[in-house]
Design an enzyme around this catalytic site. Structure first.
Site, PDB file in Angstrom:
ATOM      1  N   LYS A   1       0.820  -1.220   0.000  1.00 25.96           N
ATOM      2  CA  LYS A   1       0.000   0.000   0.000  1.00 25.96           C
ATOM      3  C   LYS A   1       0.848   1.261   0.000  1.00 25.96           C
ATOM      4  O   LYS A   1       0.431   2.280  -0.541  1.00 25.96           O
ATOM      5  CB  LYS A   1      -0.984  -0.003   1.169  1.00 25.96           C
ATOM      6  CG  LYS A   1      -2.002  -1.131   1.028  1.00 25.96           C
ATOM      7  CD  LYS A   1      -3.373  -0.804   1.551  1.00 25.96           C
ATOM      8  CE  LYS A   1      -4.323  -1.876   1.042  1.00 25.96           C
ATOM      9  NZ  LYS A   1      -5.667  -1.794   1.536  1.00 25.96           N
TER      10      LYS A   1
ATOM     11  N   LYS B   1      -5.110 -10.490  -6.087  1.00 25.12           N
ATOM     12  CA  LYS B   1      -6.358 -10.783  -5.363  1.00 25.12           C
ATOM     13  C   LYS B   1      -7.461  -9.821  -5.780  1.00 25.12           C
ATOM     14  O   LYS B   1      -7.187  -8.682  -6.186  1.00 25.12           O
ATOM     15  CB  LYS B   1      -6.134 -10.770  -3.849  1.00 25.12           C
ATOM     16  CG  LYS B   1      -6.079  -9.428  -3.218  1.00 25.12           C
ATOM     17  CD  LYS B   1      -6.249  -9.513  -1.697  1.00 25.12           C
ATOM     18  CE  LYS B   1      -6.297  -8.086  -1.156  1.00 25.12           C
ATOM     19  NZ  LYS B   1      -7.167  -7.841  -0.067  1.00 25.12           N
TER      20      LYS B   1
ATOM     21  N   LYS C   1     -11.042  -4.119  -3.636  1.00 18.99           N
ATOM     22  CA  LYS C   1     -11.880  -2.930  -3.804  1.00 18.99           C
ATOM     23  C   LYS C   1     -11.145  -1.849  -4.578  1.00 18.99           C
ATOM     24  O   LYS C   1     -11.755  -1.047  -5.268  1.00 18.99           O
ATOM     25  CB  LYS C   1     -12.184  -2.313  -2.436  1.00 18.99           C
ATOM     26  CG  LYS C   1     -13.090  -3.100  -1.558  1.00 18.99           C
ATOM     27  CD  LYS C   1     -13.201  -2.342  -0.222  1.00 18.99           C
ATOM     28  CE  LYS C   1     -13.473  -3.286   0.898  1.00 18.99           C
ATOM     29  NZ  LYS C   1     -12.848  -2.874   2.152  1.00 18.99           N
TER      30      LYS C   1
HETATM   31  N1  AQP Z   1      -9.866 -11.369  -2.531  1.00 17.25           N
HETATM   32  C1  AQP Z   1     -10.219 -11.760  -1.304  1.00 17.25           C
HETATM   33  N2  AQP Z   1     -10.484 -13.060  -1.029  1.00 17.25           N
HETATM   34  C2  AQP Z   1     -10.849 -13.465   0.213  1.00 17.25           C
HETATM   35  N3  AQP Z   1     -10.988 -12.598   1.256  1.00 17.25           N
HETATM   36  C3  AQP Z   1     -10.743 -11.291   1.034  1.00 17.25           C
HETATM   37  N4  AQP Z   1     -10.796 -10.202   1.833  1.00 17.25           N
HETATM   38  C4  AQP Z   1     -10.456  -9.107   1.102  1.00 17.25           C
HETATM   39  N5  AQP Z   1     -10.177  -9.449  -0.157  1.00 17.25           N
HETATM   40  C5  AQP Z   1     -10.349 -10.796  -0.241  1.00 17.25           C
HETATM   41  C6  AQP Z   1     -11.167 -10.223   3.243  1.00 17.25           C
HETATM   42  O1  AQP Z   1     -12.264  -9.342   3.442  1.00 17.25           O
HETATM   43  C7  AQP Z   1     -12.194  -8.808   4.764  1.00 17.25           C
HETATM   44  C8  AQP Z   1     -12.421  -7.330   4.742  1.00 17.25           C
HETATM   45  O2  AQP Z   1     -11.396  -6.699   4.015  1.00 17.25           O
HETATM   46  P1  AQP Z   1     -11.052  -5.194   4.311  1.00 17.25           P
HETATM   47  O3  AQP Z   1     -12.029  -4.308   3.692  1.00 17.25           O
HETATM   48  O4  AQP Z   1     -10.880  -4.956   5.742  1.00 17.25           O
HETATM   49  O5  AQP Z   1      -9.614  -5.019   3.725  1.00 17.25           O
HETATM   50  P2  AQP Z   1      -8.886  -5.444   2.430  1.00 17.25           P
HETATM   51  O6  AQP Z   1      -8.284  -6.782   2.602  1.00 17.25           O
HETATM   52  O7  AQP Z   1      -7.944  -4.344   2.232  1.00 17.25           O
HETATM   53  O8  AQP Z   1      -9.984  -5.511   1.277  1.00 17.25           O
HETATM   54  P3  AQP Z   1      -9.774  -5.204  -0.252  1.00 17.25           P
HETATM   55  O9  AQP Z   1     -11.062  -5.409  -0.877  1.00 17.25           O
HETATM   56  O10 AQP Z   1      -8.656  -5.961  -0.817  1.00 17.25           O
HETATM   57  O11 AQP Z   1      -9.437  -3.678  -0.267  1.00 17.25           O
HETATM   58  P4  AQP Z   1      -8.147  -2.958  -0.811  1.00 17.25           P
HETATM   59  O12 AQP Z   1      -8.336  -2.874  -2.259  1.00 17.25           O
HETATM   60  O13 AQP Z   1      -8.202  -1.639  -0.115  1.00 17.25           O
HETATM   61  O14 AQP Z   1      -6.947  -3.774  -0.427  1.00 17.25           O
HETATM   62  C9  AQP Z   1     -10.835  -9.229   5.341  1.00 17.25           C
HETATM   63  O15 AQP Z   1     -11.042 -10.315   6.223  1.00 17.25           O
HETATM   64  C10 AQP Z   1     -10.070  -9.663   4.136  1.00 17.25           C
HETATM   65  O16 AQP Z   1      -9.130 -10.678   4.458  1.00 17.25           O
END
Ligand code: AQP
Length: 351
Positions: A111, A213, A216
């Site tokens: 990040k 992965k 968002k």
């Molecule tokens: N691709 C994924 N597969 C399985 N689990 C996932 N999680 C996120 N992406 C995947 C799980 O969702 C929960 C909430 O995530 P979060 O919003 O707290 O943070 P994150 O991991 O940063 O989510 P994103 O969607 O990937 O956002 P960005 O793009 O900001 O990095 C967590 O339990 C996470 O493991």
């Protein structure tokens, strides 16, 4: 008693990865555990300080929790910034954790990118706040996706170091409880939390790149299925999902070196709650042109009712707001008790 804590950041549209990797597990754990599910708004400002419509984002995650089937009467649903203990305990954990531990976190490296000197201090300290989220409630189990594994290991390290550094005072204050970490049994104040990362959906990959992965923050909306996508959008995204030209294999071994095929089969298996081998036994030898419409139907069947419920909750957010307020009061009562203990252990004078 086993207690579950997990959080989701209000930083954009929830996607299928968040649902299968986290939220669906939250729902299942309600049967067997006392659960706290948190919209982690303090985390949301670490990567980007000024967020578009943060109140709307917080309500939208809450709506997804409720629509997916989380019961806010039996369990606790709240937004993090309302309970001041998260920030207070995070400060103490900033003094427990070492800078070297934080520098090793892969999420921080990803990040922060190349310009690490210019990342916020909050982004570096993110895992310390996450440890505080969990340990403020002395939670024993944390359901998350695979990407959070390293942060949970750090949470265990922070708990163990706190227990070790303050061992005598914890004992003297009569606050030592039995703690088990894997095989070992000891005593301490904070539990050594168990991550719950299992099943076929711990890491859902992008629909456009089997090596990334689903996320968002991916600029391409075609890379993910949002919980709020309608049936047409879901079908279109799955139809356009990257695949190779070969038919589906009949055995799990045949998915090696085929990350995109593996991902779609994994999504099917997770949605249908069937083992991947079972899905391949049915679809082995068939083309993606047959498999993809079946996958789209399955996804629509599960996601459409959730997004309809979300819209219903969001049409009049007063129920959501009441849920969050009530949840924060109940979470706050647990948090206050922990913070009293922690202040006594550290040696801060208090009321
Ligand atoms: N691709 C994924 N597969 C399985 N689990 C996932 N999680 C996120 N992406 C995947 C799980 O969702 C929960 C909430 O995530 P979060 O919003 O707290 O943070 P994150 O991991 O940063 O989510 P994103 O969607 O990937 O956002 P960005 O793009 O900001 O990095 C967590 O339990 C996470 O493991």
């Amino acid at each position: 008693t086993p207690r579950v804590f997990s959080g989701v950041q209000p930083t954009g549209n929830l996607h299928l990865g968040n649902y299968l990797g986290a939220i669906r597990k939250f729902v299942a754990l309600q049967e067997s555990h006392a659960c706290l599910y948190c919209v982690v708004d303090l985390h949301a400002i670490t990567a980007q300080l000024v967020q578009d419509d943060l109140p709307g984002q917080i309500r939208s995650i809450t709506a997804a929790f409720l629509a997916a089937g989380i019961d806010p009467k039996k369990h606790i649903v709240f937004n993090q910034s309302r309970v001041s203990g998260h920030a207070e305990l995070a400060w103490i954990f900033n003094c427990v954790a070492r800078i070297g531990w934080m520098n090793r976190m892969t999420q921080f490296k990803e990040k922060a990118g190349k310009d690490r000197e210019n990342a916020s201090l909050g982004l570096l300290a993110y895992p310390s706040l996450m440890a505080a989220d969990i340990l403020l409630y002395r939670a024993t189990h944390v359901p998350v996706g695979d990407d959070q594994k390293q942060h949970l290991e750090l949470t265990r390290d922070i708990a163990a170091k706190f227990n070790f550094d303050f061992a005598e005072r914890i004992e003297a204050a009569g606050l030592a409880v039995p703690i088990t970490a894997g095989e070992e049994s000891t005593e301490g104040y904070f539990p050594i939390t168990e991550p719950l990362i299992e099943g076929p959906a711990t890491r859902i990959m992008s629909l456009k790149d089997g090596a990334k992965k689903m996320s968002k923050s991916d600029p391409s909306d075609l890379s993910r299925i949002n919980l709020t996508d309608d049936a047409d959008a879901i079908a279109r995204k799955i139809r356009k999902a990257k695949t190779d030209p070969d038919a589906l294999p009949s055995e799990l071994d045949g998915l090696k070196e085929r990350p995109e095929a593996d991902n779609l089969v994994g999504i099917f298996a997770a949605l249908a709650e069937r083992p991947k081998a079972d899905v391949l036994a049915e679809y082995g030898g068939r083309q993606f042109s047959e498999f993809k419409p079946a996958l789209a139907d399955l996804a629509v069947g599960i996601l459409a009712p959730i997004s309809a419920e979300m819209r219903r909750y969001l049409a009049d957010p007063s129920h959501i707001d009441a849920v969050l307020k009530d949840g924060a009061e109940r979470a706050g009562a647990i948090a206050d008790a922990t913070m009293k203990d922690v202040k006594d252990i550290v040696g801060f004078l208090r009321d």
